[in-house]
Design a protein around this motif. Sequence first.
Motif, PDB file in Angstrom:
ATOM      1  N   MET A 120       0.810  -1.215   0.000  1.00 15.27           N
ATOM      2  CA  MET A 120       0.000   0.000   0.000  1.00 15.27           C
ATOM      3  C   MET A 120       0.849   1.273   0.000  1.00 15.27           C
ATOM      4  O   MET A 120       0.359   2.360  -0.302  1.00 15.27           O
ATOM      5  N   GLN A 121       2.144   1.144   0.311  1.00 17.27           N
ATOM      6  CA  GLN A 121       3.009   2.318   0.379  1.00 17.27           C
ATOM      7  C   GLN A 121       3.897   2.480  -0.852  1.00 17.27           C
ATOM      8  O   GLN A 121       4.737   3.368  -0.893  1.00 17.27           O
ATOM      9  N   LEU A 122       3.711   1.650  -1.860  1.00 17.66           N
ATOM     10  CA  LEU A 122       4.598   1.663  -3.016  1.00 17.66           C
ATOM     11  C   LEU A 122       4.629   3.035  -3.696  1.00 17.66           C
ATOM     12  O   LEU A 122       5.705   3.577  -3.991  1.00 17.66           O
ATOM     13  N   SER A 123       3.473   3.625  -3.940  1.00 13.30           N
ATOM     14  CA  SER A 123       3.425   4.934  -4.609  1.00 13.30           C
ATOM     15  C   SER A 123       4.134   5.997  -3.777  1.00 13.30           C
ATOM     16  O   SER A 123       4.862   6.838  -4.315  1.00 13.30           O
ATOM     17  N   MET A 124       3.947   5.943  -2.467  1.00 20.47           N
ATOM     18  CA  MET A 124       4.570   6.921  -1.590  1.00 20.47           C
ATOM     19  C   MET A 124       6.090   6.758  -1.566  1.00 20.47           C
ATOM     20  O   MET A 124       6.835   7.742  -1.537  1.00 20.47           O
ATOM     21  N   GLU A 125       6.567   5.514  -1.627  1.00 22.40           N
ATOM     22  CA  GLU A 125       8.002   5.250  -1.601  1.00 22.40           C
ATOM     23  C   GLU A 125       8.698   5.766  -2.862  1.00 22.40           C
ATOM     24  O   GLU A 125       9.893   6.037  -2.861  1.00 22.40           O
ATOM     25  N   LEU A 126       7.951   5.912  -3.957  1.00 27.13           N
ATOM     26  CA  LEU A 126       8.533   6.386  -5.215  1.00 27.13           C
ATOM     27  C   LEU A 126       8.675   7.904  -5.263  1.00 27.13           C
ATOM     28  O   LEU A 126       9.366   8.432  -6.141  1.00 27.13           O
ATOM     29  N   GLU A 127       8.051   8.571  -4.342  1.00 22.78           N
ATOM     30  CA  GLU A 127       8.099  10.032  -4.353  1.00 22.78           C
ATOM     31  C   GLU A 127       9.485  10.544  -3.957  1.00 22.78           C
ATOM     32  O   GLU A 127      10.087  10.068  -3.001  1.00 22.78           O
ATOM     33  N   GLY A 128       9.996  11.500  -4.717  1.00 22.56           N
ATOM     34  CA  GLY A 128      11.246  12.163  -4.366  1.00 22.56           C
ATOM     35  C   GLY A 128      12.508  11.428  -4.764  1.00 22.56           C
ATOM     36  O   GLY A 128      13.621  11.887  -4.457  1.00 22.56           O
ATOM     37  N   VAL A 129      12.390  10.288  -5.448  1.00 19.28           N
ATOM     38  CA  VAL A 129      13.578   9.550  -5.893  1.00 19.28           C
ATOM     39  C   VAL A 129      13.405   9.142  -7.351  1.00 19.28           C
ATOM     40  O   VAL A 129      12.288   9.073  -7.865  1.00 19.28           O
ATOM     41  N   GLU A 130      14.522   8.865  -8.008  1.00 17.29           N
ATOM     42  CA  GLU A 130      14.464   8.390  -9.385  1.00 17.29           C
ATOM     43  C   GLU A 130      14.102   6.909  -9.459  1.00 17.29           C
ATOM     44  O   GLU A 130      13.442   6.471 -10.394  1.00 17.29           O
ATOM     45  N   ALA A 131      14.566   6.144  -8.470  1.00 20.72           N
ATOM     46  CA  ALA A 131      14.319   4.695  -8.516  1.00 20.72           C
ATOM     47  C   ALA A 131      14.167   4.135  -7.114  1.00 20.72           C
ATOM     48  O   ALA A 131      14.826   4.583  -6.173  1.00 20.72           O
ATOM     49  N   LEU A 132      13.302   3.146  -7.023  1.00 18.75           N
ATOM     50  CA  LEU A 132      13.120   2.373  -5.796  1.00 18.75           C
ATOM     51  C   LEU A 132      13.608   0.963  -6.092  1.00 18.75           C
ATOM     52  O   LEU A 132      13.065   0.271  -6.960  1.00 18.75           O
ATOM     53  N   VAL A 133      14.662   0.537  -5.404  1.00 16.25           N
ATOM     54  CA  VAL A 133      15.246  -0.789  -5.638  1.00 16.25           C
ATOM     55  C   VAL A 133      14.820  -1.702  -4.492  1.00 16.25           C
ATOM     56  O   VAL A 133      14.990  -1.359  -3.317  1.00 16.25           O
ATOM     57  N   VAL A 134      14.266  -2.854  -4.843  1.00 22.22           N
ATOM     58  CA  VAL A 134      13.623  -3.718  -3.851  1.00 22.22           C
ATOM     59  C   VAL A 134      14.269  -5.099  -3.829  1.00 22.22           C
ATOM     60  O   VAL A 134      14.451  -5.735  -4.878  1.00 22.22           O
ATOM     61  N   LEU A 135      14.599  -5.540  -2.630  1.00 23.60           N
ATOM     62  CA  LEU A 135      15.009  -6.924  -2.394  1.00 23.60           C
ATOM     63  C   LEU A 135      13.776  -7.684  -1.939  1.00 23.60           C
ATOM     64  O   LEU A 135      13.215  -7.398  -0.883  1.00 23.60           O
ATOM     65  N   ALA A 136      13.299  -8.626  -2.739  1.00 27.44           N
ATOM     66  CA  ALA A 136      12.179  -9.483  -2.353  1.00 27.44           C
ATOM     67  C   ALA A 136      12.756 -10.759  -1.753  1.00 27.44           C
ATOM     68  O   ALA A 136      13.432 -11.524  -2.436  1.00 27.44           O
ATOM     69  N   ARG A 137      12.490 -10.990  -0.462  1.00 29.81           N
ATOM     70  CA  ARG A 137      13.148 -12.086   0.248  1.00 29.81           C
ATOM     71  C   ARG A 137      12.149 -13.077   0.838  1.00 29.81           C
ATOM     72  O   ARG A 137      11.121 -12.692   1.398  1.00 29.81           O
ATOM     73  N   HIS A 138      12.499 -14.333   0.713  1.00 28.14           N
ATOM     74  CA  HIS A 138      11.826 -15.411   1.437  1.00 28.14           C
ATOM     75  C   HIS A 138      12.920 -16.308   1.994  1.00 28.14           C
ATOM     76  O   HIS A 138      13.849 -16.683   1.281  1.00 28.14           O
ATOM     77  N   ALA A 139      12.824 -16.655   3.259  1.00 28.40           N
ATOM     78  CA  ALA A 139      13.874 -17.437   3.926  1.00 28.40           C
ATOM     79  C   ALA A 139      14.101 -18.788   3.262  1.00 28.40           C
ATOM     80  O   ALA A 139      15.177 -19.382   3.398  1.00 28.40           O
ATOM     81  N   ALA A 140      13.103 -19.286   2.539  1.00 27.19           N
ATOM     82  CA  ALA A 140      13.238 -20.595   1.897  1.00 27.19           C
ATOM     83  C   ALA A 140      14.193 -20.564   0.712  1.00 27.19           C
ATOM     84  O   ALA A 140      14.682 -21.609   0.279  1.00 27.19           O
ATOM     85  N   CYS A 141      14.462 -19.378   0.183  1.00 23.32           N
ATOM     86  CA  CYS A 141      15.303 -19.270  -1.015  1.00 23.32           C
ATOM     87  C   CYS A 141      16.783 -19.303  -0.621  1.00 23.32           C
ATOM     88  O   CYS A 141      17.441 -18.248  -0.517  1.00 23.32           O
ATOM     89  N   GLN A 142      17.293 -20.501  -0.418  1.00 22.67           N
ATOM     90  CA  GLN A 142      18.655 -20.683   0.074  1.00 22.67           C
ATOM     91  C   GLN A 142      19.704 -20.179  -0.906  1.00 22.67           C
ATOM     92  O   GLN A 142      20.755 -19.666  -0.498  1.00 22.67           O
ATOM     93  N   GLU A 143      19.444 -20.315  -2.198  1.00 22.39           N
ATOM     94  CA  GLU A 143      20.436 -19.923  -3.203  1.00 22.39           C
ATOM     95  C   GLU A 143      20.707 -18.415  -3.191  1.00 22.39           C
ATOM     96  O   GLU A 143      21.746 -17.960  -3.662  1.00 22.39           O
ATOM     97  N   CYS A 144      19.761 -17.641  -2.657  1.00 22.25           N
ATOM     98  CA  CYS A 144      19.887 -16.180  -2.720  1.00 22.25           C
ATOM     99  C   CYS A 144      20.288 -15.554  -1.393  1.00 22.25           C
ATOM    100  O   CYS A 144      20.223 -14.318  -1.255  1.00 22.25           O
ATOM    101  N   LYS A 145      20.690 -16.346  -0.421  1.00 21.10           N
ATOM    102  CA  LYS A 145      21.050 -15.784   0.881  1.00 21.10           C
ATOM    103  C   LYS A 145      22.218 -14.805   0.780  1.00 21.10           C
ATOM    104  O   LYS A 145      22.223 -13.754   1.416  1.00 21.10           O
ATOM    105  N   VAL A 146      23.221 -15.153  -0.025  1.00 18.69           N
ATOM    106  CA  VAL A 146      24.382 -14.265  -0.171  1.00 18.69           C
ATOM    107  C   VAL A 146      23.969 -12.978  -0.871  1.00 18.69           C
ATOM    108  O   VAL A 146      24.377 -11.877  -0.475  1.00 18.69           O
ATOM    109  N   ALA A 147      23.138 -13.086  -1.917  1.00 15.20           N
ATOM    110  CA  ALA A 147      22.668 -11.894  -2.631  1.00 15.20           C
ATOM    111  C   ALA A 147      21.843 -11.006  -1.702  1.00 15.20           C
ATOM    112  O   ALA A 147      21.909  -9.770  -1.784  1.00 15.20           O
TER     113      ALA A 147
END
Length: 682
Positions: free
Chosen positions: A142-169
């Motif tokens: 619900m806050q996505l639009s608000m997070e985009l205000e005042g910046v050129e880009a919003l970079v998001v890490l989408a995380r789930h603990a089950a994704c073992q291959e991406c723990k380092v990333a």
Amino acid sequence: LDEEPTLPHFKWGQTKQKLFVTIAVRDLDRDSVRFSFSADTLHFQAFDAGGKAYSLRLRLAQDVQPSECRWEQLHRKERWGEAVMATLTKTYSVAWATLVEDPGMFRQVMDRDWSRDDEKLEVEEDTFFEEHSGYLPQLLDMQLSMELEGVEALVVLARHAACQECKVADTTFAKAAKKINEGIKTSTPWQKRLRLRALDVRSQRGLARELGLSCAATARECTYFVFSRHTGRAAFKFRGRHDEDVLIKMLEPLARQQFQYVTASDVRNIIGPAANRSLLVLRPDVAPDVRLKLNQITPRLDVSVAKDQASWEALSMNDEGARTSLAAAWRAGESSVRWSGSAIDEHWLRMVATPLLADVTEFIDDEPYEVAGLPIAKIFLDGGALDAQARRVAAELSSEYFGRVVFTARNAKLATSDWRQHGLPPGQFPAFAVANSTAFNSSKYAFLDVPKNGTQEFWSGPAKARLAEFLEGVTAGRAEPSLMSEDLPAESTPGSLGASIKLVGRQCRMLVQESPNEALIEAFDEWRRDHARRTRWVDLLVPMLAAVNISVYRLDMGYNECPRDVLATISAGYSGYFFVHAHAKETGKKLQRLKKLDPDVRKVVQFVQKHSTATIDVEQWLSKVEGTLADEDRREKFWKWIADWWRVATAVVVALIAAVAFWRYRSRLLGGSSDGGHIKQE
């Protein structure tokens, strides 16, 4: 008929990948059973034999994959009646603490199915978001639009603990967020135009589904998501990183200000040979939806909008292409304009985002070319006097082959493995090669007609025409792929006898098919375990084989590769042997291979005897070789014994000298004489 359906009794169990939901209804009408599945819902409907309706709608605690969910009739009766079982596949392979979002709604009818439960499975708490909350806040849908205000880009890490291959990333992203947060405090301009957030896939399931999230199969497939204030919820992905400094380097271009209004004068100040980024200018009346198409390309391309119609006309300078085009583009390092036409094609976009001649120094510099879908031309430079001329030739070809081939420049001293894999010889730079893609196993083509001393006359004269002819052959599919190969040895003469001959990759086909006499090939690499002794007995065989007109070749497969249809590879650390018939292509005889790797000298001699037309006395040859080796071993042992004896003798002499010196020093130190073993007292 107007009665509310009754909740049936049900129980559930789980493994790491699956959920099992068993539903029981007394006197169930099995033909009436209906199931439906969605990412977060299970819906069951049925009647009993008396026509009573049952319904169960479960809002699941986490997501499942609807296309892989199934149900079946169970023949065994349960406590609460006839049973059916639904098997659901989890989107994320992890233990669930509960089946549904609100267990209280089903307290009276829900049980645990321990018979189908994996007793070793434990629910793990994910503390990642709490640990990094100080500099990596969570993103709420619900806050996505608000997070985009005042910046050129919003970079998001989408995380789930089950994704073992991406723990380092994931950890790398958090470290980068911390550094960027510190940079904001020190007033680093670009970092203020960027916002990093973490998305908890378990709680923000709607946005996670919108992004099409699932666990990556390999670490290379881990991704981050970028939202732009210009394109709203349309996000693009870029690859996860294992080094926060590399990630920050990749993030910086995302903070560049896009879709600014420019005049013709502004554009002329930006473009040219010194520009390190491509520029695209939209006409002032372009439709808003065009920006969505540009969203994924902006990390490699600056996008602006002509300030007004007068500015657009000043840019076009009466060029015919400008009349129907939506955009004009100038590639990094290129001064000439390229028009999009009436529609901005995705392929055209990727091409104008690609520099005229990019310097590639790291693996990440190659990534833009992975999606280009075009051959990649590479000019290898070594810092010599001819580099400037070679660059000029490559740049001119890049301009002419726009949309057909992309061009890069590489430091030959840093890219040794790269030019070797293309089959280029060492020490002959500038050098030119082409690869079909960035994949390691893609076909590669080496241009081998450059003079060995790389003359000024070649690069200032025929180079462009010769390279263009070579590129035409590659793009048309006429060129034969090159293989890793050392340079041709200066003393190499096919069929030479009396000494072993160095065989290189580009000679393989000619030798195997057109050797004027029979030949034995020894293939190996630098890691073979018995290199010294094997080299000795092959050297002993060379003159014996020469006496019966058989040449001996040595092929180092650590630096050379033969065509697979000519000579098979040998496993690393081993030696293999091949027998070549004279004029094999003409006579139709095939290359013979000794099946056993690391064979002893007897098997090699027997192998040659079996396939050669020469008369070979195996026992006599073995007697000579083994006798010589035995004599050499005895001499080696003798000299080793001498060396060992000399070391011992030297050590004894040194010890005696030291003992005498110590005794004399001790006597002087005491300054007196001994009498009957006692020192005289003053």
